[in-house]
Design a protein around this motif. Structure first.
Motif, PDB file in Angstrom:
ATOM      1  N   SER A   1      36.781  40.071  33.522  1.00 22.72           N
ATOM      2  CA  SER A   1      35.672  39.865  32.586  1.00 22.72           C
ATOM      3  C   SER A   1      34.352  39.716  33.329  1.00 22.72           C
ATOM      4  CB  SER A   1      35.943  38.673  31.668  1.00 22.72           C
ATOM      5  OG  SER A   1      36.567  37.628  32.353  1.00 22.72           O
ATOM      6  N   ALA A   2      34.362  39.029  34.464  1.00 21.71           N
ATOM      7  CA  ALA A   2      33.125  38.927  35.259  1.00 21.71           C
ATOM      8  C   ALA A   2      32.704  40.319  35.733  1.00 21.71           C
ATOM      9  CB  ALA A   2      33.327  37.993  36.439  1.00 21.71           C
TER      10      ALA A   2
ATOM     11  N   ARG B   1      38.805  48.149  26.853  1.00 20.04           N
ATOM     12  CA  ARG B   1      37.401  48.430  26.510  1.00 20.04           C
ATOM     13  C   ARG B   1      36.812  49.576  27.333  1.00 20.04           C
ATOM     14  NH1 ARG B   1      37.077  42.780  27.048  1.00 20.04           N
ATOM     15  NH2 ARG B   1      35.956  42.985  28.997  1.00 20.04           N
TER      16      ARG B   1
ATOM     17  N   SER C   1      33.279  43.064  34.207  1.00 18.02           N
ATOM     18  CA  SER C   1      32.719  43.745  33.034  1.00 18.02           C
ATOM     19  C   SER C   1      31.236  43.416  32.904  1.00 18.02           C
ATOM     20  CB  SER C   1      33.436  43.309  31.747  1.00 18.02           C
ATOM     21  OG  SER C   1      34.815  43.547  31.839  1.00 18.02           O
TER      22      SER C   1
ATOM     23  N   GLN D   1      45.201  38.771  30.858  1.00 18.31           N
ATOM     24  CA  GLN D   1      44.512  38.912  29.572  1.00 18.31           C
ATOM     25  C   GLN D   1      43.146  39.579  29.759  1.00 18.31           C
ATOM     26  OE1 GLN D   1      44.224  35.435  26.948  1.00 18.31           O
ATOM     27  NE2 GLN D   1      42.157  36.070  26.427  1.00 18.31           N
ATOM     28  N   ALA D   2      42.388  39.067  30.735  1.00 20.62           N
ATOM     29  CA  ALA D   2      41.059  39.633  30.992  1.00 20.62           C
ATOM     30  C   ALA D   2      41.186  41.070  31.486  1.00 20.62           C
ATOM     31  CB  ALA D   2      40.312  38.775  32.005  1.00 20.62           C
TER      32      ALA D   2
ATOM     33  N   PHE E   1      39.820  31.760  38.430  1.00 18.38           N
ATOM     34  CA  PHE E   1      41.089  32.471  38.590  1.00 18.38           C
ATOM     35  C   PHE E   1      41.329  33.542  37.522  1.00 18.38           C
ATOM     36  CE2 PHE E   1      45.530  31.075  40.342  1.00 18.38           C
ATOM     37  CZ  PHE E   1      45.640  32.282  40.996  1.00 18.38           C
ATOM     38  N   ALA E   2      41.117  33.161  36.241  1.00 14.68           N
ATOM     39  CA  ALA E   2      41.483  34.074  35.141  1.00 14.68           C
ATOM     40  C   ALA E   2      40.360  35.023  34.770  1.00 14.68           C
ATOM     41  CB  ALA E   2      41.888  33.246  33.919  1.00 14.68           C
ATOM     42  N   ALA E   3      39.256  34.993  35.509  1.00 16.84           N
ATOM     43  CA  ALA E   3      38.013  35.583  34.995  1.00 16.84           C
ATOM     44  C   ALA E   3      37.548  36.836  35.714  1.00 16.84           C
ATOM     45  CB  ALA E   3      36.913  34.530  35.048  1.00 16.84           C
TER      46      ALA E   3
END
Lengths: 370, 302
Positions: free
Chosen positions: B75-76, B117, B78, B109-110, B70-72
């Motif tokens: 970032s994944a 970035r 990225s 957050q991610a 769920f929260a990723a």
């Protein structure tokens, strides 16, 4: 080449020499000097990789998963709370069968804040489907990281692999380490392979909704992969021995043949135990050591001795040490919990533990038994 | 702008999705993938879109798809983008396809980290203003007054403005879209594909069971959201905001329709008081006041 450096710098060097294409990491004490060194390698061009300076460890592992799923080799490192925050993705990496390699520098879990060595962080991840190797020296850190890629990427395994070692006791302590030439490492470690990848010419959907029956099949295939890993770890350890002169197995026995009691321990306590064995032998005691190098897959069948003394730097509260619990039923097992949160365990403590076990005692060392 | 009848014929949403009848996700994703084409990798967190794909070993998505926790998703994505760069496959676009729960709340957050970035991917949030997959719970995107199964008497807070939060990350492309104006949606996806760096597109996606309206009215509700000004279609290229499509017409040529036209068709707003409606109106009026000011400044400059 022989160099003298800390385990963290050695870990960064090993990771560099394994040539990951993507590094994603977040700093945490005592892992920090690994990620600092890797950032330098990438910025000065020594390592041709994308370095993702993520905003959390959960994201570090998610980024490694995304990169590995796209078909490249990855590396990350963490400690303690970082590993715990990452926990969901630690499972996800294993269930995705992605051969990610991660270093975990063992550190206690808060509160209160404690940055010293304790294995509960990584041992708490034991059922995630990761291979776990515990290193007892900086040389073992180097050798095991390179081997980890070859183990994880073996087609009979395809499970992520974690290299663990004690915070500060190893991470910030300099020791001499033999570093092979890059060309020899390249020869040892073949090109990255994966079971599957995200390819626009062969589109697949990974990880959508799965029926209970299919899910159980997935878990069973992981179970078989973990079993296969035992042979692969031994094969890779032997090959390393042939090529670089130091062989590795799941466990390392020291003076066990005629031993009355065999001490079972991991990581830094294992190297301290080796010294204690010699001291005990000087006193006429037939002491032996079985160093547990690989915690998952667990080599239960190799650890069969009449009398065993297990020293754990991790605990399953109310039930005793974690390795101790794994070994119950394999003989007379005396379990000692020692060194939590970095409490010192030196050879004198280990000799005392041996004597306590001889008297039939065990428990929390320094609290229940002294 | 490309006419709808000139959209590519290729279909990347295959027949047999597990979507509810009247689901806006398939409309949005079908249109998005027509614009993005074959060289797209989808990253999908826990959401209705994970269900829409249907059951292993089958899939209704015709482009490579990575389901992720769920929260990723940011970032994944990225990681996918970094790997594509290393493989020399930068012609492939990673696209996060996430709901508002995964974007406004657990994934923020991610998302913020990746945008700061400057990661090279498109993040799409299809916003149905609640946790629909778990059965209609309130999210940070749920509007004031809306009934959900965790706000039985209506949500007491105004939704957050994620677009403005994203704007504060200085990313090169931000847009909103609607499943009622798919030519505008298609155009924005095309534009986003050609830009490097983080790109954010948010699509309003009215959900029949969640918003309590008949499944035949998905597009009508989405259209009313825009026509009443409750949902604004804009894009911001390098921070410069411009209204697009029907919302642009509301600056000068057209009047906003009364908000009641939009609210009264949705069961989730059934228990609104006059005071509640005034509060919603005030929130929308303030939003439009800001757009008008931006517009007037530009007019004066020219």
């Amino acid at each position: 080449m022989k160099i003298i450096d800390t385990a963290n710098h050695i870990a960064a060097l090993a990771a560099k020499m394994a040539k990951p294409s993507v590094v994603a990491a977040y700093p945490i004490t005592p892992q920090t000097t690994i990620v600092e060194r890797l950032a330098k390698y990438v910025e000065n061009g020594e390592l041709n990789a994308e370095y993702i300076r993520v905003e959390s460890e959960h994201s570090a592992m998610a980024a490694c998963i995304g990169a590995a799923a796209t078909g490249v080799r990855t590396f990350t490192a963490t400690s303690s709370h970082g590993l715990l925050l990452m926990h969901e993705m630690v499972h996800w990496a294993a269930l995705s069968r992605l051969p990610i390699v991660m270093v975990n520098v063992n550190r206690a879990i808060g509160p209160g804040w404690n940055i010293w060595s304790d294995s509960n962080d990584s041992m708490g991840q034991r059922d995630t489907g990761w291979i776990q190797i515990y290193a007892s020296s900086n040389q073992e850190v180097y050798d095991s990281i390179i081997q980890a890629y070859k183990i994880a990427e073996n087609e009979d395994v395809m499970l992520p692999t974690m290299i663990c070692y004690d915070g500060f006791i190893l991470s910030h302590t300099s020791m001499p380490v033999y570093i092979p030439e890059q060309s020899k490492v390249d020869k040892f470690l073949p090109e990255f392979k994966s079971l599957w990848s995200l390819d626009v010419d062969k589109p697949i959907t990974h990880g959508n909704i799965i029926s209970p029956a299919d899910y159980m099949d997935v878990r069973y295939s992981m179970n078989q992969a973990m079993k296969n890993a035992k042979k692969v770890i031994i094969d890779v350890g032997e090959e390393w021995g042939r090529k670089f002169g130091r062989s590795y197995n799941l466990i390392e026995e020291y003076k066990c043949d005629d031993a009355d009691y065999v001490i079972v321990s991991t990581a830094a306590i294992a190297s301290e135990s080796k010294f204690a064995i010699d001291k005990l032998r000087e006193k006429g005691k037939k002491a032996g050591l079985a160093k547990l190098r690989v915690f998952r897959p667990f080599p239960k069948e190799m650890l069969r001795y009449d009398k065993m003394i297990v020293i754990d730097r991790a605990v399953s509260l109310g039930l005793g040490g974690i390795v101790y619990n794994e070994l119950k039923g394999n003989g007379d097992v005396y379990g000692f919990i020692a060194g939590l949160g970095g409490k010192d365990v030196n050879y004198r403590d280990i000799m005392r533990i041996y004597e306590l076990a001889e008297k039939g005692k065990d428990g929390w060392y320094g609290i229940e038994v002294k | 702008m490309v006419a709808i009848k000139k959209f590519p014929e290729e279909e990347y949403i295959l027949k047999g999705t597990a979507a509810c009848p009247g689901c806006p996700i398939t409309i949005a994703l079908r249109t998005a993938l027509k614009a993005l084409g074959k060289k797209t990798i989808l990253i999908v967190p826990a959401s209705c879109s994970a269900v829409v794909q249907s059951l292993v070993p089958k899939t209704s998505f015709g482009v490579p798809t990575l389901n992720i926790a769920f929260a990723a998703s940011a970032s994944a994505a990225s990681g996918v983008a970094a790997a594509l760069k290393m493989l020399g496959k930068e012609d492939v676009t990673p696209v996060v396809w996430a709901g508002d729960g995964g974007t406004y709340d657990i994934g923020i957050q991610a998302l913020s980290g990746a945008f700061e970035r400057g990661e090279n991917f498109i993040y799409v949030c299809y916003n149905n203003q609640m946790y629909s997959n778990t059965g209609i719970q309130r999210s940070g995107a749920t509007p004031y007054g809306a009934w959900t199964t965790t706000t039985w008497t209506g949500k007491k807070e105004i939704q957050k403005e994620l677009g403005e939060i994203v704007m504060a990350h200085h990313i090169p492309y931000i847009a909103t879209a609607s499943i009622a104006y798919i030519d505008d949606l298609y155009d924005k996806m095309k534009k986003a594909k050609e830009i490097n760096g983080p790109r954010y597109i948010e699509i309003l996606a009215p959900c029949p069971p969640g918003w309590r309206f008949d499944m035949s009215k998905t597009v009508e509700i989405a259209r009313l959201a825009v026509q009443t000004g409750a949902w604004v279609l804009y894009e911001a290229i390098n921070g410069e905001v411009k209204l697009t499509s029907y919302s642009k017409m509301l600056l000068k040529r057209k009047e906003r329709r009364p908000i009641e036209d939009y609210l009264k068709l949705q069961g989730r707003f059934r228990n609104l008081t006059e005071e509640d409606i005034n509060k919603i109106k005030k929130n929308i009026d303030e939003k439009w006041k800001r757009y008008m000011e931006i517009y007037k400044e530009k007019e004066e400059k020219q």
